[in-house]
Enzyme design. Structure first.
Site, PDB file in Angstrom:
ATOM      1  N   SER A 102      36.826  55.184  18.637  1.00  0.00           N
ATOM      2  CA  SER A 102      37.686  56.107  19.492  1.00  0.00           C
ATOM      3  C   SER A 102      39.119  54.864  19.885  1.00  0.00           C
ATOM      4  CB  SER A 102      37.017  56.518  21.003  1.00  0.00           C
ATOM      5  OG  SER A 102      36.641  55.531  21.468  1.00  0.00           O
TER       6      SER A 102
ATOM      7  N   GLU B 156      42.231  54.515  22.621  1.00  0.00           N
ATOM      8  CA  GLU B 156      43.555  55.046  23.725  1.00  0.00           C
ATOM      9  C   GLU B 156      44.680  55.405  24.068  1.00  0.00           C
ATOM     10  OE1 GLU B 156      40.824  52.941  27.143  1.00  0.00           O
ATOM     11  OE2 GLU B 156      43.263  52.457  27.920  1.00  0.00           O
TER      12      GLU B 156
ATOM     13  N   ASP C  62      43.343  50.585  40.013  1.00  0.00           N
ATOM     14  CA  ASP C  62      44.083  49.213  40.210  1.00  0.00           C
ATOM     15  C   ASP C  62      45.590  49.824  40.899  1.00  0.00           C
ATOM     16  OD1 ASP C  62      42.250  46.838  40.095  1.00  0.00           O
ATOM     17  OD2 ASP C  62      43.036  46.694  37.824  1.00  0.00           O
TER      18      ASP C  62
ATOM     19  N   PHE D 249      48.021  39.542  30.345  1.00  0.00           N
ATOM     20  CA  PHE D 249      47.897  40.330  30.076  1.00  0.00           C
ATOM     21  C   PHE D 249      45.875  40.139  30.543  1.00  0.00           C
ATOM     22  CE2 PHE D 249      45.756  45.471  29.044  1.00  0.00           C
ATOM     23  CZ  PHE D 249      46.111  45.427  30.173  1.00  0.00           C
TER      24      PHE D 249
ATOM     25  N   HIS E 241      35.900  50.821  20.769  1.00  0.00           N
ATOM     26  CA  HIS E 241      37.139  51.696  21.187  1.00  0.00           C
ATOM     27  C   HIS E 241      38.824  51.147  21.300  1.00  0.00           C
ATOM     28  CE1 HIS E 241      38.804  54.568  24.682  1.00  0.00           C
ATOM     29  NE2 HIS E 241      39.281  53.234  24.695  1.00  0.00           N
TER      30      HIS E 241
HETATM   31  P1  FAD Z   1      34.227  49.072  40.205  1.00  0.00           P
HETATM   32  O1  FAD Z   1      32.685  49.641  39.170  1.00  0.00           O
HETATM   33  O2  FAD Z   1      34.085  50.167  40.686  1.00  0.00           O
HETATM   34  O3  FAD Z   1      34.469  47.871  40.411  1.00  0.00           O
HETATM   35  C1  FAD Z   1      35.382  47.375  40.965  1.00  0.00           C
HETATM   36  C2  FAD Z   1      34.862  45.701  41.608  1.00  0.00           C
HETATM   37  O4  FAD Z   1      33.942  46.379  42.916  1.00  0.00           O
HETATM   38  C3  FAD Z   1      33.789  44.968  40.837  1.00  0.00           C
HETATM   39  O5  FAD Z   1      34.129  43.947  40.879  1.00  0.00           O
HETATM   40  C4  FAD Z   1      32.220  45.736  40.924  1.00  0.00           C
HETATM   41  O6  FAD Z   1      31.821  44.214  40.583  1.00  0.00           O
HETATM   42  C5  FAD Z   1      32.979  46.048  42.655  1.00  0.00           C
HETATM   43  N1  FAD Z   1      32.297  47.135  42.392  1.00  0.00           N
HETATM   44  C6  FAD Z   1      31.507  48.318  42.372  1.00  0.00           C
HETATM   45  N2  FAD Z   1      30.784  49.108  42.532  1.00  0.00           N
HETATM   46  C7  FAD Z   1      30.733  47.957  44.263  1.00  0.00           C
HETATM   47  C8  FAD Z   1      29.950  48.563  45.583  1.00  0.00           C
HETATM   48  N3  FAD Z   1      28.428  49.509  44.929  1.00  0.00           N
HETATM   49  N4  FAD Z   1      29.471  47.384  46.445  1.00  0.00           N
HETATM   50  C9  FAD Z   1      30.452  47.001  46.305  1.00  0.00           C
HETATM   51  N5  FAD Z   1      30.718  46.248  44.632  1.00  0.00           N
HETATM   52  C10 FAD Z   1      31.506  47.299  44.287  1.00  0.00           C
HETATM   53  N6  FAD Z   1      42.880  50.979  35.748  1.00  0.00           N
HETATM   54  C11 FAD Z   1      43.723  52.406  35.855  1.00  0.00           C
HETATM   55  O7  FAD Z   1      44.048  52.097  37.017  1.00  0.00           O
HETATM   56  N7  FAD Z   1      43.775  53.224  35.117  1.00  0.00           N
HETATM   57  C12 FAD Z   1      42.861  53.653  33.959  1.00  0.00           C
HETATM   58  O8  FAD Z   1      43.256  54.387  33.505  1.00  0.00           O
HETATM   59  C13 FAD Z   1      42.490  52.383  33.495  1.00  0.00           C
HETATM   60  N8  FAD Z   1      41.176  52.191  31.779  1.00  0.00           N
HETATM   61  C14 FAD Z   1      40.191  51.967  31.763  1.00  0.00           C
HETATM   62  C15 FAD Z   1      39.715  51.704  30.861  1.00  0.00           C
HETATM   63  C16 FAD Z   1      38.588  50.916  30.720  1.00  0.00           C
HETATM   64  C17 FAD Z   1      37.756  51.104  29.408  1.00  0.00           C
HETATM   65  C18 FAD Z   1      38.631  49.625  31.206  1.00  0.00           C
HETATM   66  C19 FAD Z   1      37.680  48.729  30.765  1.00  0.00           C
HETATM   67  C20 FAD Z   1      38.873  49.682  32.355  1.00  0.00           C
HETATM   68  C21 FAD Z   1      40.785  50.079  32.970  1.00  0.00           C
HETATM   69  N9  FAD Z   1      40.891  50.131  33.965  1.00  0.00           N
HETATM   70  C22 FAD Z   1      42.040  51.109  34.417  1.00  0.00           C
HETATM   71  C23 FAD Z   1      41.142  48.977  34.604  1.00  0.00           C
HETATM   72  C24 FAD Z   1      40.035  48.749  36.176  1.00  0.00           C
HETATM   73  O9  FAD Z   1      40.333  50.243  37.068  1.00  0.00           O
HETATM   74  C25 FAD Z   1      40.361  47.848  37.167  1.00  0.00           C
HETATM   75  O10 FAD Z   1      39.344  47.038  35.637  1.00  0.00           O
HETATM   76  C26 FAD Z   1      39.668  47.768  38.317  1.00  0.00           C
HETATM   77  O11 FAD Z   1      39.983  46.787  39.038  1.00  0.00           O
HETATM   78  C27 FAD Z   1      38.037  48.045  38.267  1.00  0.00           C
HETATM   79  O12 FAD Z   1      37.516  49.827  37.889  1.00  0.00           O
HETATM   80  P2  FAD Z   1      35.869  50.021  37.567  1.00  0.00           P
HETATM   81  O13 FAD Z   1      36.056  51.143  37.162  1.00  0.00           O
HETATM   82  O14 FAD Z   1      35.812  48.648  36.312  1.00  0.00           O
HETATM   83  O15 FAD Z   1      35.533  49.619  39.184  1.00  0.00           O
END
Ligand code: FAD
Length: 284
Positions: free
Chosen positions: A8, A10, A102, A210, A260
Site C-alpha cells: 500500500s 500513503e 498529534d 522528522f 506500506h
Molecule cells: P495511541 O495508540 O493512542 O498511543 C499513543 C500513546 O499513548 C502511546 O505512548 C501509548 O503507549 C499510549 N497509550 C495508548 N493507549 C493507552 C491507554 N489506553 N492508556 C494509557 N496510555 C495509552 N498522525 C496524525 O495526526 N495524522 C495521521 O494521519 C497519522 N497517520 C499515521 C499513520 C501511521 C501508520 C503511523 C504509525 C502514525 C501516524 N500518525 C498520524 C502519527 C500518530 O498519530 C502519532 O504517533 C500519535 O502520537 C500516536 O497515535 P497512535 O494512534 O499510535 O496512539
C-alpha cells in the site's frame, strides 16, 4: 488482487491545487502496480478534514484504488467522528486507519472526547459494526511518549483487542526492531498482520528532523554516510535506495505480511525500491 501480501501507499493531502494535481499524478502512476490500497493522512484536530475527504474520494472514484482515510481522535468530538464515519460509509469506503493523532503545536491540549486510539477503535466498532477494516499504528522502536516499551506493547494489544484488523508500523531502519516487536505482541496473543511502514530515504536533513520527532532511529552508520554526502543528492538517493531495499528484502524474507510506503506524494523513491524487490512479478 491475487497476492497474499498487502502492498500500500500513503499520501498526505496538499494545500495547493498544484500539489493536489501532483498527488493525483503520483497515485495514477502507483495504481498501475496494483496496490491493496492507498491511504491519506488526517491533520489531528480536523485541520485537513475537507482535504482528506476529497482526496480519499478522488483516489477511490477516479483513480480506482480502494482508499483508506486516516482518522484521529484528539481534538475531534464524537459528533465530528460520527459524521466522518457516516460520510465514508455512504461513499463506499471500507478501510480506515484509526489513530490518536498529534495536535499541531499551537493548537493547545487535546480536547477530543476519546483519548487514545483504542478508544477510537471501540467507537468505530460501536458506530459501524464490521463495516470498516480498521488499521492501527504500531511502534517497533516504541512510541516516543510511552512510559516504557512494555507499556507500549500492552497499549498496542488494547488496540488489537478493541477490534483492529491489522496494523501499519511507524517507519524504522532496523529490521530486528520489527521482528522483535512482532514476536513480543504475538506472545501476548495478537495475531493481526503488522505491516512495516517504509520511508524511502531522499533527503537527509528532513529525514533527521522528522525521525527525531517521531522516535525513529537512524543507525549511526547510515547517518554518518548520509552526512558525508552533503549536498550530493544523487548519492544520498542511491545509498538510501540500497539501504531500504536490503531492509525490505530482510523483512519480506522474514515473513512480513506486506509493505506500506510513506510516499510523501512522490512515486519514484517508492517505485525504485519496489522494482529492486521485483514486486511487479508478484502482482502479475
Ligand atoms: P495511541 O495508540 O493512542 O498511543 C499513543 C500513546 O499513548 C502511546 O505512548 C501509548 O503507549 C499510549 N497509550 C495508548 N493507549 C493507552 C491507554 N489506553 N492508556 C494509557 N496510555 C495509552 N498522525 C496524525 O495526526 N495524522 C495521521 O494521519 C497519522 N497517520 C499515521 C499513520 C501511521 C501508520 C503511523 C504509525 C502514525 C501516524 N500518525 C498520524 C502519527 C500518530 O498519530 C502519532 O504517533 C500519535 O502520537 C500516536 O497515535 P497512535 O494512534 O499510535 O496512539
Amino acid at each position: 488482487m491475487s497476492q497474499d501480501r498487502s502492498y500500500s501507499f500513503e499520501f498526505f493531502p496538499t494545500k495547493t491545487d498544484a500539489g493536489h494535481e501532483k498527488l493525483l499524478a503520483t497515485a495514477r502512476t502507483l495504481a498501475s502496480y496494483n496496490p491493496e490500497f492507498f491511504s491519506c493522512t488526517y491533520g489531528a484536530g480536523g485541520s485537513t478534514r475537507d482535504r482528506t475527504i476529497n482526496t480519499v474520494l478522488q483516489l477511490e472514484k477516479e483513480v480506482h484504488v480502494p482508499a483508506a482515510p486516516h482518522l484521529s481522535c484528539v481534538g475531534d468530538s464524537k459528533a465530528d467522528l460520527r459524521s466522518l464515519l457516516t460520510q465514508y460509509r455512504e461513499a463506499g469506503i471500507k478501510r480506515i486507519v484509526a489513530l490518536r493523532g498529534d495536535l499541531p503545536s499551537g493548537m493547545g491540549m487535546a480536547s477530543g472526547e476519546l483519548r487514545y486510539a483504542n478508544d477510537l477503535v471501540t467507537f468505530i466498532r460501536e458506530e459501524t459494526g464490521d463495516h470498516f477494516h480498521i488499521e492501527v499504528a504500531a511502534y517497533p522502536e516504541m512510541h516516543p511518549q510511552a512510559r516504557n516499551f512494555e507499556d507500549d506493547l500492552k497499549n498496542f494489544v488494547r488496540k488489537a483487542n478493541a477490534g483492529a484488523n491489522s496494523a501499519i508500523t511507524q517507519y524504522f531502519f532496523n529490521a530486528d526492531s520489527y521482528f522483535h516487536f512482532v514476536e513480543r505482541v504475538q506472545k501476548l496473543g495478537v495475531e493481526i498482520p503488522i505491516v512495516p511502514g517504509i520511508m524511502p530515504i531522499t533527503n537527509y536533513s528532513k529525514l533527521a528532523r522528522f525521525s527525531d520527532a517521531c522516535g525513529a532511529e537512524i543507525p549511526r552508520w547510515v547517518r554518518k554516510q548520509l552526512e558525508a554526502y552533503g549536498d550530493d543528492s544523487a548519492s544520498i538517493q542511491a545509498f538510501g535506495e540500497q539501504v531500504i531495499t536490503e531492509m525490505c528484502e530482510r523483512l519480506l524474507h522474514g515473513g512480513a505480511p506486506g509493505l506500506h510506503f510513506y510516499t510523501l506524494n512522490q512515486a519514484e523513491p517508492s517505485l525504485a525500491v519496489w522494482n529492486n524487490l521485483k514486486l511487479s512479478a508478484q502482482t502479475a
